[in-house]
Design an enzyme around this catalytic site. Structure first.
Site, mmCIF file in Angstrom:
data_model
loop_
_atom_site.group_PDB
_atom_site.id
_atom_site.type_symbol
_atom_site.label_atom_id
_atom_site.label_comp_id
_atom_site.label_asym_id
_atom_site.label_seq_id
_atom_site.Cartn_x
_atom_site.Cartn_y
_atom_site.Cartn_z
ATOM 1 N N GLU A 350 -2.089 -11.912 -0.560
ATOM 2 C CA GLU A 350 -3.447 -11.358 -0.565
ATOM 3 C C GLU A 350 -3.614 -10.391 -1.724
ATOM 4 O OE1 GLU A 350 -6.658 -8.470 0.288
ATOM 5 O OE2 GLU A 350 -4.529 -8.121 -0.047
ATOM 6 N N GLU A 351 -2.563 -9.622 -1.992
ATOM 7 C CA GLU A 351 -2.651 -8.603 -3.036
ATOM 8 C C GLU A 351 -2.750 -9.207 -4.438
ATOM 9 O OE1 GLU A 351 -3.270 -5.668 -2.459
ATOM 10 O OE2 GLU A 351 -2.495 -5.150 -0.483
#
Length: 384
Positions: A350-351
């Site tokens: 996600e990052e």
């Protein structure tokens, strides 16, 4: 302990919101199975008493134990749970093993592959303002760095000077790029941080055929002065660097005078490495209509520079607590099974730009398997 305490508060709120949503959707499901009906959940309804049984089954000490385990994993692995690190892999194993031991859910782990690279040497950035040259400082210590590399930047070797053009506003629209001080094509574009994502700025930069992209911080607060560690999309095809607010302003101010000649030289030497795998984990309740699925998601990775206890350990722990508590209740004879299926997911990367969730959605769009199609999803709850 303060960070974990904040994470506990966030996790509790996430669990409360999930409980209300599950109960409300279940009631809605009993009323209609019409896929075309739009489900609206009022924020005013969010309070933990909406389903006293499910609410009472949530054990805060368990949430704390999950957060402590995420922290232990990070501490044992150089302080991080970022993708492509042992800390991330250990996080996935912990979630999978815990679900296997404490639920009867169908657990699926899927992998996708991401690009990897290293810098062969430190990047170089030199500006020339009316012939006066300035060689800027590159450092992995962002507190002293004047610029930093951007992940998924391509290589560049502009040892000869290239004209700089400043993109007005924050470079988030075609109008911004069309009003640049000089046409962006074949020039180095300077863009301020703000409003849209860094990847969006890079997509527009590529659309206008820039030679390279320089993004600078906005200086709106003391923590928004230094350069940042950011990433562009996996398929990015332009070189990019991130500048401090101070350096960006020097270049912008110089460009305000149309008689000023501003050029830059930059060298970025990127060595590509083999792609690396990143995993998503999903766990499905064994009962419920698979064509009416609620997805409850959180992400399991942290940033490189931290353990990710708040972002997104709080969401991951709350998701795990809700999954395990619901499994316990479903094993009793007194708690009614839901008419829909619940799918708990922990996304990877996600990052780096929502890559795990994006991979899952693309798979669902292309799937013809009943229960795995995007049309089988009733609602998605994302807790980040």
């Amino acid at each position: 302990m303060l960070i974990i305490g904040i994470a506990i508060v966030l996790g509790t709120l996430i669990v409360a919101l999930s409980i209300v949503t599950l109960v409300k959707v279940n009631k809605k499901f009993h009323t209609t199975l019409d896929n075309s009906e739009k489900l609206t959940i009022s924020s005013k309804a969010v309070h933990p008493s909406s389903d006293s049984v499910l609410d009472a089954s949530i054990r805060i000490d368990e949430v704390m134990s999950y957060l402590n385990e995420f922290q232990r994993i990070a501490t044992a692995n150089n302080g991080t749970r970022a993708v492509n690190t042992p800390g991330f892999n250990a996080t996935l194993n912990y979630i999978e093993n815990y679900l296997t031991a404490n639920t009867n859910y169908k657990i699926t782990k899927t992998f996708f592959f991401l690009r990897d690279f290293v810098l062969a040497s430190n990047p170089i950035l030199i500006s020339s303002i009316n012939g006066a040259k300035k060689n800027y400082t590159y450092s992995t210590n962002l507190a002293i760095a004047e610029f930093y590399h951007v992940k998924y930047s391509t290589s560049a070797n502009f040892s000869s000077s290239i004209q700089l053009t400043v993109i007005p506003n924050v470079g988030c629209s075609d109008d911004d790029w069309q009003k640049a001080t000089l046409p962006p094509q074949d020039r180095v574009a300077l863009v301020k941080r703000g409003i849209c994502g860094f990847q969006d700025k890079a997509i527009l930069a590529a659309k206008y055929n820039v030679a390279a992209l320089l993004i600078y911080n906005d200086g709106e607060s003391p923590d928004r002065v230094s350069p940042l560690e950011v990433n562009l999309a996996q398929d990015n095809a332009i070189p990019a660097l991130f500048l401090s607010f101070t350096v960006g302003q020097v270049l912008v101010n110089a460009a305000k005078n149309s008689s000023t000649n501003i050029t830059v030289q930059l060298i970025i030497d990127v060595k590509n490495l083999p792609d690396f795998p990143v995993g998503n984990i999903c766990a499905d309740t064994p009962t419920g209509d698979v064509t009416q699925t609620i997805v409850i998601g959180s992400h399991s990775d942290s940033v490189t520079a931290g353990s990710g206890i708040n972002d997104n350990g709080s969401g991951s722990a709350a998701n795990l607590a809700l999954a395990v508590s619901l499994a316990r209740l479903f094993r009793t004879s007194t708690y009614a099974k839901y008419k829909y299926r619940v799918r708990f997911c922990w996304w990877g990367a996600e990052e780096l730009g929502l890559l795990g969730a994006d991979f899952h959605v693309k798979q669902a769009k292309n799937s013809s398997i009943v229960g795995e199609r995007l049309s089988d999803y009733l609602i998605n709850l994302n807790y980040d």
